[in-house]
Design a protein around this motif. Structure first.
Motif, short mmCIF file in Angstrom:
data_model
loop_
_atom_site.label_atom_id
_atom_site.label_comp_id
_atom_site.label_asym_id
_atom_site.label_seq_id
_atom_site.Cartn_x
_atom_site.Cartn_y
_atom_site.Cartn_z
N ALA A 123 -2.55 -2.55 -6.47
CA ALA A 123 -2.09 -1.21 -6.10
C ALA A 123 -0.99 -1.30 -5.03
CB ALA A 123 -3.25 -0.36 -5.61
N GLU A 124 -1.19 -2.16 -4.03
CA GLU A 124 -0.18 -2.32 -2.99
C GLU A 124 1.12 -2.85 -3.57
OE1 GLU A 124 0.74 -5.04 0.95
OE2 GLU A 124 -1.13 -5.31 -0.10
N THR A 125 1.02 -3.82 -4.46
CA THR A 125 2.22 -4.40 -5.09
C THR A 125 2.96 -3.35 -5.92
OG1 THR A 125 1.14 -6.55 -5.15
CG2 THR A 125 3.02 -6.25 -6.61
N GLN A 126 2.23 -2.54 -6.65
CA GLN A 126 2.85 -1.49 -7.46
C GLN A 126 3.59 -0.48 -6.59
OE1 GLN A 126 -0.56 -0.18 -9.71
NE2 GLN A 126 -0.04 -1.49 -11.45
N MET A 127 2.99 -0.10 -5.46
CA MET A 127 3.66 0.85 -4.56
C MET A 127 4.93 0.25 -3.98
SD MET A 127 0.60 2.87 -2.58
CE MET A 127 -0.28 1.43 -2.05
N ARG A 128 4.87 -1.02 -3.58
CA ARG A 128 6.06 -1.67 -3.05
C ARG A 128 7.15 -1.80 -4.12
NH1 ARG A 128 4.89 -6.23 1.41
NH2 ARG A 128 3.32 -5.13 2.60
N TYR A 129 6.73 -2.11 -5.35
CA TYR A 129 7.70 -2.25 -6.44
C TYR A 129 8.39 -0.91 -6.71
CZ TYR A 129 9.75 -4.31 -10.60
OH TYR A 129 10.66 -4.80 -11.53
N GLN A 130 7.61 0.16 -6.73
CA GLN A 130 8.20 1.48 -6.95
C GLN A 130 9.17 1.85 -5.84
OE1 GLN A 130 4.73 3.95 -7.39
NE2 GLN A 130 4.52 3.49 -9.57
N ALA A 131 8.83 1.51 -4.60
CA ALA A 131 9.73 1.79 -3.48
C ALA A 131 11.02 1.00 -3.60
CB ALA A 131 9.03 1.46 -2.15
N ALA A 132 10.91 -0.26 -3.96
CA ALA A 132 12.11 -1.10 -4.12
C ALA A 132 12.98 -0.61 -5.27
CB ALA A 132 11.71 -2.56 -4.34
N ALA A 133 12.36 -0.24 -6.37
CA ALA A 133 13.12 0.28 -7.51
C ALA A 133 13.83 1.57 -7.14
CB ALA A 133 12.20 0.49 -8.71
N SER A 134 13.19 2.40 -6.34
CA SER A 134 13.80 3.65 -5.89
C SER A 134 15.01 3.37 -4.99
CB SER A 134 12.77 4.49 -5.14
OG SER A 134 13.34 5.66 -4.62
#
Length: 132
Positions: A106-117
Motif C-alpha cells: 500500500a505504501e509503495t502504491q501511494m508513492r508510485y501514484q505520487a511520483a507518476a503525478s
C-alpha cells in the motif's frame, strides 16, 4: 541523453524505477507465502534512490557544532524497523509476513501514484511551454 535536460524528470523516473523494483519484490514475497524455506526479498526505497543518484550515504551533513547529528540507526516508514529481522514461528522457515507485505504494498502504491503525478505535471508544463 535527456533532450529536455531536466534533472527533475530523471529523478522522478529513477524514483518510479525503484518503486517498481520494490513492488516486484513484494509481489514475489506474497506469491511465495506458502513456499517452505523462502526468505523474503526487500528493496529499500531510500537505498534505491541513493543508488540511482550515486550517493553513498543517507546521513545528513553536520556543518555546525550546534547541529544535532542524525542517529546511525534509521527506522523505516510506518514505524517499521528495517534492522528488525522477522521472527517466524512457522515450521517451514518461511519468513514472509503477509500483513507486513500488504502494508508495504500500500505504501509503495501511494508513492508510485505520487511520483507518476509529479511526472505528469512536469510533462504538462513542458507541453504548455512548447505549444504556448
Amino acid at each position: 541523453m535527456n533532450p529536455i535536460a531536466d534533472r527533475g524528470i530523471a529523478q522522478v523516473t529513477a524514483w518510479l524505477a525503484g518503486l517498481g523494483r520494490r513492488q516486484g519484490a513484494i509481489a514475489n514475497n506474497i506469491a511465495n507465502i506458502d513456499t517452505p524455506g523462502y526468505v523474503r526479498q526487500d528493496v529499500t526505497f531510500e537505498t534505491e534512490l541513493q543508488r540511482a543518484f550515486g550517493r553513498q550515504s543517507g546521513q545528513l551533513a553536520v556543518t555546525d557544532p550546534r547541529h544535532i547529528a542524525a542517529p546511525s540507526r534509521r527506522t523505516g516508514q510506518l514505524g517499521l524497523d528495517p534492522q528488525q529481522l522477522l521472527a517466524t514461528s512457522r515450521l517451514d522457515a518461511n519468513t514472509v509476513d503477509v500483513d507486513q507485505e500488504m502494508v508495504l504494498l500500500a505504501e509503495t502504491q501511494m508513492r508510485y501514484q505520487a511520483a507518476a503525478s509529479v511526472l505528469s505535471r512536469k510533462l504538462n508544463n513542458i507541453r504548455t511551454a512548447i505549444t504556448g
